[in-house]
Scaffold this motif. Structure first.
Motif, PDB file in Angstrom:
ATOM      1  N   SER A  19      34.985  40.568  24.978  1.00  0.00           N
ATOM      2  CA  SER A  19      35.750  39.521  25.659  1.00  0.00           C
ATOM      3  C   SER A  19      34.811  38.851  26.663  1.00  0.00           C
ATOM      4  O   SER A  19      33.700  38.505  26.280  1.00  0.00           O
TER       5      SER A  19
ATOM      6  N   ASP B 186      41.415  40.888  33.501  1.00  0.00           N
ATOM      7  CA  ASP B 186      41.328  39.739  32.587  1.00  0.00           C
ATOM      8  C   ASP B 186      39.891  39.633  32.069  1.00  0.00           C
ATOM      9  O   ASP B 186      38.978  39.373  32.849  1.00  0.00           O
TER      10      ASP B 186
ATOM     11  N   GLY C 192      38.581  43.965  27.931  1.00  0.00           N
ATOM     12  CA  GLY C 192      38.140  43.888  26.535  1.00  0.00           C
ATOM     13  C   GLY C 192      36.695  44.334  26.360  1.00  0.00           C
ATOM     14  O   GLY C 192      36.328  44.915  25.333  1.00  0.00           O
TER      15      GLY C 192
ATOM     16  N   GLU D 208      39.510  41.290  19.640  1.00  0.00           N
ATOM     17  CA  GLU D 208      39.444  41.206  21.102  1.00  0.00           C
ATOM     18  C   GLU D 208      40.634  41.940  21.710  1.00  0.00           C
ATOM     19  O   GLU D 208      41.787  41.652  21.380  1.00  0.00           O
TER      20      GLU D 208
ATOM     21  N   HIS E  36      42.718  42.566  25.186  1.00  0.00           N
ATOM     22  CA  HIS E  36      42.914  41.751  26.394  1.00  0.00           C
ATOM     23  C   HIS E  36      44.234  42.142  27.029  1.00  0.00           C
ATOM     24  O   HIS E  36      45.115  42.669  26.342  1.00  0.00           O
TER      25      HIS E  36
ATOM     26  N   HIS F 198      42.057  32.336  24.310  1.00  0.00           N
ATOM     27  CA  HIS F 198      41.054  33.401  24.461  1.00  0.00           C
ATOM     28  C   HIS F 198      39.861  33.056  23.579  1.00  0.00           C
ATOM     29  O   HIS F 198      39.963  32.205  22.699  1.00  0.00           O
TER      30      HIS F 198
END
Ligand SMILES: [Zn+2]
Length: 418
Positions: free
Chosen positions: A92, A104, A108, A201, A203, A367
Motif C-alpha cells: 500500500s 491508513d 497494508g 492490497e 487497507h 486506493h
C-alpha cells in the motif's frame, strides 16, 4: 527441485504474530508523529525518507531483497521456488494526510512484512516470488493529485506529467524525487510496469460498515467511481450599501444557487455529493462578492448513474448563474470498478479455510489498487477501524482485527503464489 511440503493455510496463519504486527505499526507511526497521536508523513519529505529506511532495515533483517524504480516506489522481495515467474505483490503506501493516522496505508505495508515473517516462521516457500510494494504519494496532500507511484507504474499517468507537479512552496516533484532516490544510492532500480501475477492490497475500511456488522475481514468487491470539478463564478464587486439589487452581479449568491440546485438533483440513493472547498473574494463585509471558486466531488458505485449525473453539472451551473459567468472544469474522473471474481473468491476461500468470518464490501474511497486493477488481476481486503474514522489523528484499529486480516492476506497470497 523437489516438491515443497504441503503446508496448510492454518499453519501459516498460526504464525501471524499480532504483537509483532502491532509493534511494527507503532514503530512506523513514531516517524512523523503529531502531538495528537496522529501522523504527518508527506510524500518525499525527510520524514518519509526515515520511514523508508525503517522498512529497508526490516527487510534486510528478514533477508528480503530491496528494489526501487524511477518514481521511487519500493519493492521488498521474498524469493520463491520459481523465481523466473512474475511476483505476487501486496502492499500500500506510507505517506499520510497532514493530520492523518497510523493505519491508513501503513497497515497494508506492515501486513506484507508480517505475512512474509509468518511464512518464514512456518517454513512456507511460495512458488512464485512474493513482494511488498510501497507506492509513492497515494494521498496527494503535498503533491496533488495523489497515486503518483501506482499511476506511473501502470502508465495511467506519464512521468512527464508527474515530474512538473509542484507543492505549495513551489518545490517540483522532480527535485523532491531526486533527493529521495539519492538518499538510497545502493538500491537497485527496476523498470516501471514490470509484470505482476496478482496484486492484493490490505487497507483499513475508512468507513463504518465492518464495525457495524462486527466482522473483521471485508472482501472488497470494487471501488466506487468519482468525478471531481472546479467551478469559478465571476460577477462584479460593488458597494454593499449603494448598489441597487437589480444591478448586482453577486458571485456568492449565484454559487449558492448552483450548489443548492445540485444538492436537490443529486439527492439519489448512494450518491455522495460534496462541496469541500469554497473561496469567496474579495471576502470583505461591505463589498459584493465578485468571484467565487468551489469544488464538487461526486461519487457513486454505479458508473452509469455517476456518468449521467456528472454530465448535468455544467448545465445546472449555467442555469443558475444569474447575471454572472461560470466556468466548470472536470479535473479528475475515475470509473467505478469491480475486482475479478476469482480474486474475491480466493480471498474469501482463504478466510473460510482459516476459519475467519468475512463479508463482501464496496470500497467508498480510492486506493492504489484502483490503478493496479488495469495492470494485473487485483483485489483488496479491509479491516474495520474505530467509528469508521480516518484521515484524522484519532484513526484507530483493534490489534486482533488487523491480525485476522493479515492471516487472510497470508492465506490468499500463499494460494495465489501457488
Ligand atoms: Zn490509504
Amino acid at each position: 527441485m523437489s516438491a515443497p511440503k504441503e503446508i496448510s493455510l492454518k499453519k501459516i496463519a498460526n504464525h501471524v504474530d499480532e504483537k509483532r504486527l502491532w509493534g511494527r505499526l507503532m514503530d512506523l507511526g513514531k516517524i512523523g508523529a503529531t502531538k495528537n497521536d496522529g501522523v504527518c508523513r508527506l510524500a518525499l519529505t525527510d520524514e518519509e525518507i526515515k520511514a523508508r529506511q525503517l522498512l529497508i532495515d526490516w527487510a534486510k533483517a528478514m533477508g528480503l531483497s530491496v528494489y526501487t524504480d524511477a518514481i521511487s516506489n519500493l519493492f521488498f522481495r521474498y524469493e520463491g521456488l520459481k523465481n523466473d515467474e512474475a511476483p505476487v505483490v501486496t502492499g500500500s503506501h506510507i505517506d499520510s494526510q497532514p493530520t492523518g493516522g497510523k493505519f491508513d496505508g501503513a497497515f497494508g505495508v506492515v501486513a506484507g512484512f508480517e505475512v512474509i515473517a509468518a511464512m518464514q516462521d512456518s517454513g512456507f516457500r511460495p512458488q512464485a516470488p512474493l513482494e511488498i510494494a510501497v507506492w509513492l504519494n497515494e494521498e496527494g496532500s503535498r503533491f496533488s493529485p495523489g497515486m503518483m507511484g501506482s499511476e506511473a507504474f501502470t502508465s495511467r499517468r506519464s512521468m512527464e506529467q508527474i515530474l512538473v507537479v509542484e507543492d505549495a512552496d513551489g518545490v517540483k516533484t522532480e527535485d523532491a524525487l531526486a533527493q529521495t532516490l539519492a538518499s538510497f544510492p545502493d538500491i537497485k532500480q527496476r523498470p516501471l510496469g514490470f509484470p505482476i501475477k496478482t496484486f492484493i492490497e490490505a487497507h483499513i475500511e475508512q468507513g463504518p460498515i465492518l464495525e457495524a456488522h462486527a466482522v473483521s475481514v471485508g472482501v472488497v468487491t470494487g471501488i466506487q467511481g468519482s468525478r471531481r470539478y472546479r467551478v469559478k463564478v465571476v460577477g462584479e464587486d460593488g458597494h454593499a450599501g449603494t448598489l441597487p439589487t437589480p444591478q448586482r452581479k453577486d458571485a456568492l449568491f449565484a454559487a449558492i444557487e448552483m450548489i443548492r440546485a445540485m444538492r436537490h438533483k443529486f439527492d439519489v440513493e448512494d450518491m455522495k455529493y460534496t462541496v469541500g472547498l469554497f473561496e469567496v473574494s474579495p471576502n470583505v463585509p461591505s463589498v459584493i462578492p465578485s468571484t467565487t471558486f468551489f469544488s464538487i466531488d461526486l461519487r457513486h458505485p454505479d458508473w452509469q448513474t455517476l456518468k449521467d449525473m456528472g454530465d448535468l453539472v455544467m448545465t445546472i451551473c449555467e442555469q443558475n448563474k444569474g447575471p454572472c459567468t461560470v466556468t466548470v472544469t472536470e479535473i479528475a474522473t475515475s470509473e467505478s470498478l469491480e475486482f475479478p471474481s476469482e480474486i474475491r473468491e480466493c480471498i474469501s476461500a482463504a478466510a473460510d479455510e482459516i476459519g475467519i468470518a468475512n463479508m463482501p464490501i464496496l470500497s467508498m474511497a480510492g486506493h492504489d489498487a484502483r490503478q493496479l486493477h488495469y495492470h494485473c488481476p487485483t483485489g483488496m481486503i479491509f479491516s474495520p477501524c474505530d467509528g469508521g474514522i480516518s484521515h484524522n489523528e484519532m484513526e484507530n484499529c483493534n490489534p486482533s482485527d488487523l491480525a485476522e486480516v493479515t492471516c487472510v492476506l497470508a492465506g490468499a497470497l500463499a494460494k495465489l503464489s501457488g
